[in-house]
Design an enzyme around this catalytic site. Structure first.
Site, PDB file in Angstrom:
ATOM      1  N   SER A 108      49.358   9.179  84.698  1.00  0.00           N
ATOM      2  CA  SER A 108      50.563   9.275  83.868  1.00  0.00           C
ATOM      3  C   SER A 108      51.863   9.274  84.671  1.00  0.00           C
ATOM      4  O   SER A 108      52.832   8.633  84.241  1.00  0.00           O
ATOM      5  CB  SER A 108      50.481  10.516  82.975  1.00  0.00           C
ATOM      6  OG  SER A 108      49.423  10.352  82.068  1.00  0.00           O
ATOM      7  N   THR A 125      46.757  17.785  79.416  1.00  0.00           N
ATOM      8  CA  THR A 125      45.412  17.243  79.559  1.00  0.00           C
ATOM      9  C   THR A 125      44.413  18.362  79.825  1.00  0.00           C
ATOM     10  O   THR A 125      44.764  19.554  79.768  1.00  0.00           O
ATOM     11  CB  THR A 125      45.388  16.106  80.619  1.00  0.00           C
ATOM     12  OG1 THR A 125      44.112  15.485  80.589  1.00  0.00           O
ATOM     13  CG2 THR A 125      45.678  16.620  82.034  1.00  0.00           C
ATOM     14  N   LYS A 183      44.416  21.119  76.279  1.00  0.00           N
ATOM     15  CA  LYS A 183      44.837  20.426  75.054  1.00  0.00           C
ATOM     16  C   LYS A 183      44.715  21.305  73.801  1.00  0.00           C
ATOM     17  O   LYS A 183      45.520  21.186  72.886  1.00  0.00           O
ATOM     18  CB  LYS A 183      44.001  19.163  74.842  1.00  0.00           C
ATOM     19  CG  LYS A 183      44.394  17.990  75.726  1.00  0.00           C
ATOM     20  CD  LYS A 183      43.588  16.768  75.323  1.00  0.00           C
ATOM     21  CE  LYS A 183      43.955  15.542  76.110  1.00  0.00           C
ATOM     22  NZ  LYS A 183      43.277  14.337  75.643  1.00  0.00           N
ATOM     23  N   ASP A 241      46.838  10.496  71.267  1.00  0.00           N
ATOM     24  CA  ASP A 241      45.548   9.794  71.410  1.00  0.00           C
ATOM     25  C   ASP A 241      45.198   9.098  70.089  1.00  0.00           C
ATOM     26  O   ASP A 241      44.570   8.042  70.085  1.00  0.00           O
ATOM     27  CB  ASP A 241      44.421  10.784  71.758  1.00  0.00           C
ATOM     28  CG  ASP A 241      44.452  11.182  73.230  1.00  0.00           C
ATOM     29  OD1 ASP A 241      45.001  10.418  74.046  1.00  0.00           O
ATOM     30  OD2 ASP A 241      43.921  12.264  73.554  1.00  0.00           O
ATOM     31  N   LEU A 259      35.932   4.101  75.062  1.00  0.00           N
ATOM     32  CA  LEU A 259      37.077   4.881  75.543  1.00  0.00           C
ATOM     33  C   LEU A 259      37.070   5.046  77.061  1.00  0.00           C
ATOM     34  O   LEU A 259      38.106   5.304  77.675  1.00  0.00           O
ATOM     35  CB  LEU A 259      37.094   6.280  74.896  1.00  0.00           C
ATOM     36  CG  LEU A 259      37.985   6.410  73.657  1.00  0.00           C
ATOM     37  CD1 LEU A 259      37.425   5.572  72.520  1.00  0.00           C
ATOM     38  CD2 LEU A 259      38.135   7.849  73.227  1.00  0.00           C
ATOM     39  N   GLY A 266      38.733   1.501  77.584  1.00  0.00           N
ATOM     40  CA  GLY A 266      39.756   2.434  77.108  1.00  0.00           C
ATOM     41  C   GLY A 266      41.099   2.421  77.817  1.00  0.00           C
ATOM     42  O   GLY A 266      41.955   3.253  77.505  1.00  0.00           O
TER      43      GLY A 266
HETATM   44  P1  NAP Z   1      34.228  16.120  76.043  1.00  0.00           P
HETATM   45  O1  NAP Z   1      35.021  16.863  75.029  1.00  0.00           O
HETATM   46  O2  NAP Z   1      33.696  16.845  77.223  1.00  0.00           O
HETATM   47  O3  NAP Z   1      32.976  15.445  75.254  1.00  0.00           O
HETATM   48  C1  NAP Z   1      32.009  14.703  75.958  1.00  0.00           C
HETATM   49  C2  NAP Z   1      31.109  13.961  74.968  1.00  0.00           C
HETATM   50  O4  NAP Z   1      30.268  13.103  75.719  1.00  0.00           O
HETATM   51  C3  NAP Z   1      30.188  14.866  74.165  1.00  0.00           C
HETATM   52  O5  NAP Z   1      29.952  14.281  72.917  1.00  0.00           O
HETATM   53  C4  NAP Z   1      28.912  14.874  75.035  1.00  0.00           C
HETATM   54  O6  NAP Z   1      27.734  15.136  74.301  1.00  0.00           O
HETATM   55  C5  NAP Z   1      28.893  13.430  75.470  1.00  0.00           C
HETATM   56  N1  NAP Z   1      28.156  13.213  76.728  1.00  0.00           N
HETATM   57  C6  NAP Z   1      28.538  13.564  77.975  1.00  0.00           C
HETATM   58  N2  NAP Z   1      27.629  13.143  78.871  1.00  0.00           N
HETATM   59  C7  NAP Z   1      26.652  12.513  78.161  1.00  0.00           C
HETATM   60  C8  NAP Z   1      25.439  11.879  78.519  1.00  0.00           C
HETATM   61  N3  NAP Z   1      25.047  11.798  79.805  1.00  0.00           N
HETATM   62  N4  NAP Z   1      24.687  11.349  77.542  1.00  0.00           N
HETATM   63  C9  NAP Z   1      25.080  11.423  76.262  1.00  0.00           C
HETATM   64  N5  NAP Z   1      26.221  12.006  75.845  1.00  0.00           N
HETATM   65  C10 NAP Z   1      26.991  12.558  76.797  1.00  0.00           C
HETATM   66  O7  NAP Z   1      35.029  14.878  76.643  1.00  0.00           O
HETATM   67  P2  NAP Z   1      36.163  14.031  75.903  1.00  0.00           P
HETATM   68  O8  NAP Z   1      37.493  14.620  76.191  1.00  0.00           O
HETATM   69  O9  NAP Z   1      35.750  13.854  74.484  1.00  0.00           O
HETATM   70  O10 NAP Z   1      36.109  12.639  76.705  1.00  0.00           O
HETATM   71  C11 NAP Z   1      35.028  11.741  76.561  1.00  0.00           C
HETATM   72  C12 NAP Z   1      35.324  10.439  77.319  1.00  0.00           C
HETATM   73  O11 NAP Z   1      36.443   9.789  76.732  1.00  0.00           O
HETATM   74  C13 NAP Z   1      35.697  10.653  78.795  1.00  0.00           C
HETATM   75  O12 NAP Z   1      35.087   9.629  79.547  1.00  0.00           O
HETATM   76  C14 NAP Z   1      37.199  10.484  78.822  1.00  0.00           C
HETATM   77  O13 NAP Z   1      37.673  10.001  80.074  1.00  0.00           O
HETATM   78  C15 NAP Z   1      37.377   9.424  77.736  1.00  0.00           C
HETATM   79  N6  NAP Z   1      38.714   9.459  77.140  1.00  0.00           N
HETATM   80  C16 NAP Z   1      39.462   8.324  77.233  1.00  0.00           C
HETATM   81  C17 NAP Z   1      40.726   8.299  76.669  1.00  0.00           C
HETATM   82  C18 NAP Z   1      41.545   7.043  76.771  1.00  0.00           C
HETATM   83  O14 NAP Z   1      42.764   7.103  76.623  1.00  0.00           O
HETATM   84  N7  NAP Z   1      40.924   5.901  76.990  1.00  0.00           N
HETATM   85  C19 NAP Z   1      41.230   9.420  76.013  1.00  0.00           C
HETATM   86  C20 NAP Z   1      40.441  10.566  75.931  1.00  0.00           C
HETATM   87  C21 NAP Z   1      39.169  10.569  76.509  1.00  0.00           C
HETATM   88  P3  NAP Z   1      27.241  16.655  74.051  1.00  0.00           P
HETATM   89  O15 NAP Z   1      28.055  17.173  72.923  1.00  0.00           O
HETATM   90  O16 NAP Z   1      25.809  16.522  73.734  1.00  0.00           O
HETATM   91  O17 NAP Z   1      27.494  17.396  75.339  1.00  0.00           O
END
Ligand code: NAP
Length: 283
Positions: free
Chosen positions: A22, A67, A71, A107, A229, A252
């Site tokens: 950012s 972040t 959040k 987001d 994403l 993403g």
């Molecule tokens: P989070 O709150 O920690 O949630 C993680 C999610 O991923 C949960 O549903 C978790 O499942 C699942 N997960 C993690 N490892 C897994 C695996 N090995 N197999 C299956 N499911 C798995 O994280 P978040 O903030 O939602 O972020 C998720 C992703 O989105 C990250 O990679 C982040 O960088 C990306 N993101 C991108 C943007 C963008 O602007 N492009 C914005 C926000 C986030 P469980 O519930 O079973 O643990």
């Protein structure tokens, strides 16, 4: 970039935060528009969040992004929270409006703009397979529900989390069909993918160092759009596999760009120089 006595300070609260893209993106945008503003990273530990939020007022910091891990926990320290941020239960942008701290979640709009501008997708009337049930999934679900998706199947490794999310959003959006599924249930994952107009990965699977999900992509229709994403690597295995099948697919990075553009617009009232910000993100 010249720093003057009148330079407005913006920044990001996170912990850790030194990896954030950012500062590069926003400083490039300020410079391109000739604004006397600077954007810095603040490494704020959870125990210091309340004092740091208070310091936004006392030190006249004009605005911040928020972040991981702040959040959700920043919300009690703000004066107002937008409808989107309330639905997501998380704030990623704060504007200091003369001492009044206003919270937003860009987001939501960032995801929508990425869908529309990158893969020409309007979620109205669509059936969606949504992988994940964490913070990013909540933002995507909010965007899809507020923009008229017809049916959303939330698929998660921990099925209870998917069920909780589906129940919560079903209560607020009765006209949309929202169901929960376990990732381990191969039959139901296959039928969700087969019926989807849009597949969105909101899990961390496929990130550098995290194995990708084994999905039955052969079930997807040829017109199904795929949005992942995850943006590191730039082409995830999911996106590469979908493209090989001929499906339109995107990672993403565009959501990261557009959430930043929306924050910039909330803070400055100026149209964000998206091309400049995009170049600053090229890593
Ligand atoms: P989070 O709150 O920690 O949630 C993680 C999610 O991923 C949960 O549903 C978790 O499942 C699942 N997960 C993690 N490892 C897994 C695996 N090995 N197999 C299956 N499911 C798995 O994280 P978040 O903030 O939602 O972020 C998720 C992703 O989105 C990250 O990679 C982040 O960088 C990306 N993101 C991108 C943007 C963008 O602007 N492009 C914005 C926000 C986030 P469980 O519930 O079973 O643990």
């Amino acid at each position: 970039m010249k720093i003057s006595g009148a330079t407005k300070v913006y920044g990001i609260f996170g912990h850790p935060v030194s990896h954030s893209f950012s500062p590069a993106m926003h400083n490039a945008a300020f410079e391109a528009l000739g604004l006397d503003c600077v954007y810095v990273a603040f490494d704020v530990q959870p125990k210091d969040l309340e004092a740091s939020a208070g310091a936004l007022r006392t030190m006249s910091v004009a605005g911040i992004n928020v972040t991981v891990p702040h959040k959700e926990s920043v919300i009690p320290f703000l004066d107002t929270v937008s409808q989107e941020a309330e639905l997501v239960g998380a704030v990623n942008t704060v504007k200091n409006d003369g001492g009044v701290l206003k919270g937003y979640n860009t987001d939501v709009g960032g995801f929508l703009r990425a869908l529309k501008e990158d893969i020409g997708c309007e979620p109205g009337g669509m059936r969606v397979a949504l992988l994940g049930a964490g913070g990013a999934a909540r933002a995507v679900l909010t965007a899809l529900c507020m923009n008229g998706a017809r049916e959303i199947n939330v698929i998660n490794r921990t099925v209870a989390k998917a069920q909780g999310l589906a129940d919560e959003f079903q209560n607020s959006f009765e006209q949309i069909v929202i169901n929960a599924h376990g990732l381990a249930n191969a039959d139901s994952v296959e039928s969700c993918l087969a019926g989807a107009d849009l597949l969105v990965n909101c899990t961390s699977a496929g990130m550098k160092g995290v194995e990708s999900l084994a999905l039955p992509l052969e079930a997807l229709g040829s017109e199904t759009l795929v949005y992942d994403l995850v943006y590191n690597p730039l082409e995830t295995e999911l996106v590469a596999a979908a493209r090989r099948r001929g499906n339109l697919a995107e990672t993403g990075l565009s959501m990261l760009l557009y959430q930043g553009a929306e924050s910039f617009e909330i803070w400055t009232g100026a149209r964000a120089p998206v091309e400049v910000m995009k170049q600053a993100l090229s890593f």
